[in-house]
Design a protein around this motif. Structure first.
Motif, short mmCIF file in Angstrom:
data_model
loop_
_atom_site.label_atom_id
_atom_site.label_comp_id
_atom_site.label_asym_id
_atom_site.label_seq_id
_atom_site.Cartn_x
_atom_site.Cartn_y
_atom_site.Cartn_z
N ALA B 34 -9.83 -1.58 2.95
CA ALA B 34 -9.76 -2.20 4.29
C ALA B 34 -8.49 -3.43 4.03
N SER B 35 -8.68 -4.11 2.81
CA SER B 35 -7.76 -5.33 2.58
C SER B 35 -6.86 -5.19 1.74
N GLY B 36 -6.50 -3.68 1.30
CA GLY B 36 -5.29 -3.61 0.46
C GLY B 36 -5.51 -4.32 -1.00
N SER B 37 -6.72 -4.62 -1.29
CA SER B 37 -6.66 -5.31 -2.81
C SER B 37 -7.71 -4.44 -3.50
N VAL B 38 -7.56 -4.90 -4.80
CA VAL B 38 -8.43 -4.24 -6.08
C VAL B 38 -9.17 -5.13 -6.51
N ALA B 39 -10.20 -4.99 -7.01
CA ALA B 39 -11.12 -5.77 -7.89
C ALA B 39 -11.21 -5.44 -9.32
N LEU B 55 -1.71 -4.46 -2.26
CA LEU B 55 -1.20 -3.50 -2.90
C LEU B 55 -1.11 -2.03 -1.59
N GLY B 56 -1.03 -2.70 -0.30
CA GLY B 56 -0.68 -1.83 0.72
C GLY B 56 -1.81 -1.15 1.34
N ASP B 57 -1.56 0.18 1.68
CA ASP B 57 -2.65 1.13 2.29
C ASP B 57 -3.38 1.80 1.26
N LEU B 58 -4.64 1.60 0.97
CA LEU B 58 -5.32 2.04 -0.07
C LEU B 58 -6.20 3.14 0.36
N SER B 59 -6.13 3.90 1.44
CA SER B 59 -6.95 4.84 1.73
C SER B 59 -6.59 5.84 1.04
N HIS B 60 -7.76 6.56 0.27
CA HIS B 60 -7.68 7.79 -0.50
C HIS B 60 -6.88 7.17 -1.77
N ALA B 61 -6.96 6.10 -2.29
CA ALA B 61 -6.14 5.70 -3.62
C ALA B 61 -6.81 5.89 -4.61
N SER B 62 -6.10 6.16 -5.70
CA SER B 62 -6.65 6.48 -7.11
C SER B 62 -5.88 5.89 -7.94
N VAL B 63 -6.62 5.81 -9.31
CA VAL B 63 -6.05 4.84 -10.35
C VAL B 63 -6.01 5.62 -11.82
N VAL B 64 -5.12 5.48 -12.49
CA VAL B 64 -5.06 6.09 -13.89
C VAL B 64 -4.63 4.89 -14.51
N ASP B 78 0.42 5.06 1.15
CA ASP B 78 1.77 4.69 2.09
C ASP B 78 2.87 4.99 0.84
N GLY B 79 2.61 5.81 -0.22
CA GLY B 79 3.81 5.96 -1.11
C GLY B 79 3.88 4.87 -2.29
N GLY B 80 3.05 4.04 -2.22
CA GLY B 80 3.19 2.80 -3.03
C GLY B 80 2.67 3.04 -4.40
N LEU B 81 3.16 2.96 -5.41
CA LEU B 81 2.66 2.83 -6.84
C LEU B 81 2.71 1.57 -7.27
N THR B 82 1.46 0.93 -7.76
CA THR B 82 1.50 -0.59 -8.25
C THR B 82 0.76 -0.31 -9.53
N LYS B 83 1.51 -1.17 -10.56
CA LYS B 83 0.91 -1.25 -11.85
C LYS B 83 0.13 -2.58 -12.09
N VAL B 84 -1.16 -2.65 -12.34
CA VAL B 84 -1.74 -3.94 -12.35
C VAL B 84 -2.13 -4.28 -13.74
#
Lengths: 389, 389
Positions: B34-39, B55-64, B78-84
């Motif tokens: 909901a908040s476009g954030s990651v813990a 990190l934008g729209d994180l519905s259905h988001a996944s991580v590698v 939303d097509g965002g690719l974020t390197k954390v």
């Protein structure tokens, strides 16, 4: 004032001389047995990052890793247990915990490090953070005055350790859920002189190879009430005695695609066993007496090294074709192999050529050669995430 | 002089304010949709270390994760690719690589990150270090003017990616050994509307679930010449149409002990399939319509969560007994589960209760509750060492 400034800069240098931040998922340790040192390596860069010295007698040494991948616990033959910081590249703590030792394991939750000892025979359990002794489980048997050498120590789910008593012919499973109050389940009369053991990658089956007779002792840890049974009745030296140049490590058994691949003792063969029935289903001819028989993480390939005099070669079995598809010559006296976590590369130690050679497992191209002083075992931090290592 | 001293101390503070050294093997990311954030979380300490926002729209988001475990690549809807950066706890780089995206994968060697896109349909491949675009593979089909949504992207050994084309009814395998010159193998007419896909833990079988008809498309990647075949002919909506509250994720299929456990679509059942024959061998009744059906790393347990209205419960199947042995109520709207690497704990997200709950998988004790903002997916760095994640 000037001196104050100097102090400030000295502080700056000291405080900031700390190693750069980096992930630990691609780090590892190579044992340099002759010099009592370890090389800290990076399997992405294919590079040696540092050498750490002062680890004592490292023949037959092995390593387990902390849950976070930062620390390696090196078990030396001399009973030394050394905690090495892979980031600061130094020894954090070193204790001599026994007179003669032969490896160890780390618990499922990463909080306990256990060492298996020949002399005095038993298992000692330490706090992984401090190396404080939490439990001492002597391997007493018979009239209670004898103690046995302990072999084949492996972690199993539930914060348990399974291991075999060479002199007693017993397998013990110690539950360390309460670290200071271990509960030991003993399986007696499992066979004569178990000399090594392993747990399958799913943590379900514990097996001990027998030196005093043919066969392998098997316990289904999911059905402990069934006790130990004997499988592979002909596995061992067999009726016709063959010269055995080196008793193969059971830890080198490979399990892939419902089959176990194991070194035939004294023969130029790899045995293939169905893990549902534990019956032999085939034999694959190889170049020499196998020592380690290791599965690439995806199970498509089995890599095999050999005892003297064939110990400068490595062969690759394709599990689909069930035959050798490649023979490589990495260098003199190949002692160990370790795959990168997803199996794209394999690192191979060639002791007498003082090098570690890295191969691409798909093309068999030689990607890198790294200098090392009489390298033996190679251990990557990805082991921390696996059962039975 | 005094000011010089001040500068020196300022330098000292700046240079040394970097985060403490630590291993990355027990870190992870929890998506806060909901908040476009990651813990950023620590699964040894069972703690939230930091929150990273933007990190934008994180519905259905996944991580590698990167091979070293330091960086997480977050794929947003939303097509965002974020390197954390999990150590510095900040965004290293963020790009908008498509208009509408549904996940990604990282290559076996860790050098390539691939994103699968709905709009425009296709796969884009990036340098894992810089996020530079290396290859753009549009999912064109038919007369070459149409492009398909891409689903079910998974890494497979050999630096390949396998994925399905929803609109085309095709499965493609792209070989990225030469990243700028991908070689694509296309399997046509695999079935109608593949909606998700997965690769088995050994990297051998790629499967795509079908939305337009019953059944599952299967490719044996070790025998590509055999092409795709249809298995589980009744898998899907079947003859009697049932209300399906949520199409289950195939990525949630569990493979353990030679059996696959998969959610029955629309039914309160988990299907059991023999992975040697791919025939159904049993059904296990459960509380609701299963969404994720996940195996504990040792394969002894299968954990199941459910679609609305049963989405506040989780059930545990014992694979030896082939039945439900535990029902838990972690909180409202359970969306995802993640096991610690060796399976001692499981982390479960309860979106509408704003918490992540950690359970001991042996005793089912509730070990910790962590605050999170509408948590969905949970991803640990140990995924970096596994195939098909």
């Amino acid at each position: 004032m000037k001196s104050l400034l100097a102090v400030a800069f000295a502080l700056l240098l000291t405080a900031c001389a700390s190693p750069a931040l980096r992930g630990t998922g691609d780090l590892g340790i190579v044992i340099e047995r002759a010099s009592g040192s370890v090389a800290i390596v990076d399997n992405s860069a294919r590079a040696v990052l540092a050498r750490v010295e002062g680890l004592g007698d490292l023949s037959h040494a092995s390593v387990v890793f902390s849950r976070d991948g930062r620390y390696g616990y090196v078990f030396g033959r001399d009973g030394g247990l050394t905690k090495v910081d892979l980031l600061e590249r130094r020894i954090t703590k070193r204790i001599i915990q026994a007179g003669n030792s032969i490896g160890g394991a780390i618990s499922q939750d990463g909080r306990l490090v256990a060492a298996q000892n020949y002399q005095p025979g038993g298992v000692k359990v330490f706090d992984a953070q401090t190396l404080e002794l939490l439990a001492d489980i002597p391997a007493t048997f018979g009239d209670g005055k004898q103690t046995s050498k302990v072999v084949g120590l492996a972690d199993v789910p539930g914060n348990k350790f399974a291991y075999a008593l060479f002199d007693a012919g017993e397998i013990w499973v110690a539950d360390l859920s309460q670290p200071r109050e271990p509960k030991v389940t003993k399986y007696r009369n499992i066979g004569s002189q178990p000399y090594d053991g392993l747990v399958t990658p799913d943590g379900r089956h514990y097996m001990a190879g027998l030196f005093g007779e043919d066969g392998v002792a098997l316990i289904d840890l999911w059905k402990p009430e069934q006790g130990a049974k004997k499988i592979l009745a002909n596995y061992g030296k067999g009726a016709e005695k063959l010269p055995v140049f080196k008793m193969p490590h059971l830890r080198g058994w490979a399990v892939a695609g419902g089959r176990a691949y194991l070194p035939a003792i004294g023969r130029h063969e790899v045995l293939v066993v169905d893990t549902a029935t534990w019956q032999e289903v085939g034999r694959i001819p190889v170049k020499g007496q196998p020592v380690f028989v290791m599965a690439r993480p995806d199970g498509r390939q089995i890599w095999v090294n050999f005892a003297f005099p064939d110990y400068s070669h490595v062969q690759v079995i394709d599990t689909l074709e069930q035959k050798v598809v490649q023979t490589l010559a990495p260098g003199k006296a190949v002692l160990h192999m370790e795959f990168t976590p997803r199996g794209d590369n394999v690192w191979i130690s060639a002791r007498d050529d003082n090098r570690v050679v890295v191969f691409d497992t798909a093309s068999f191209a030689r990607l890198a050669e790294l200098p090392a002083q009489n390298p033996s075992g190679i251990f990557f931090t990805s082991r921390a995430a696996r059962i039975g290592f």
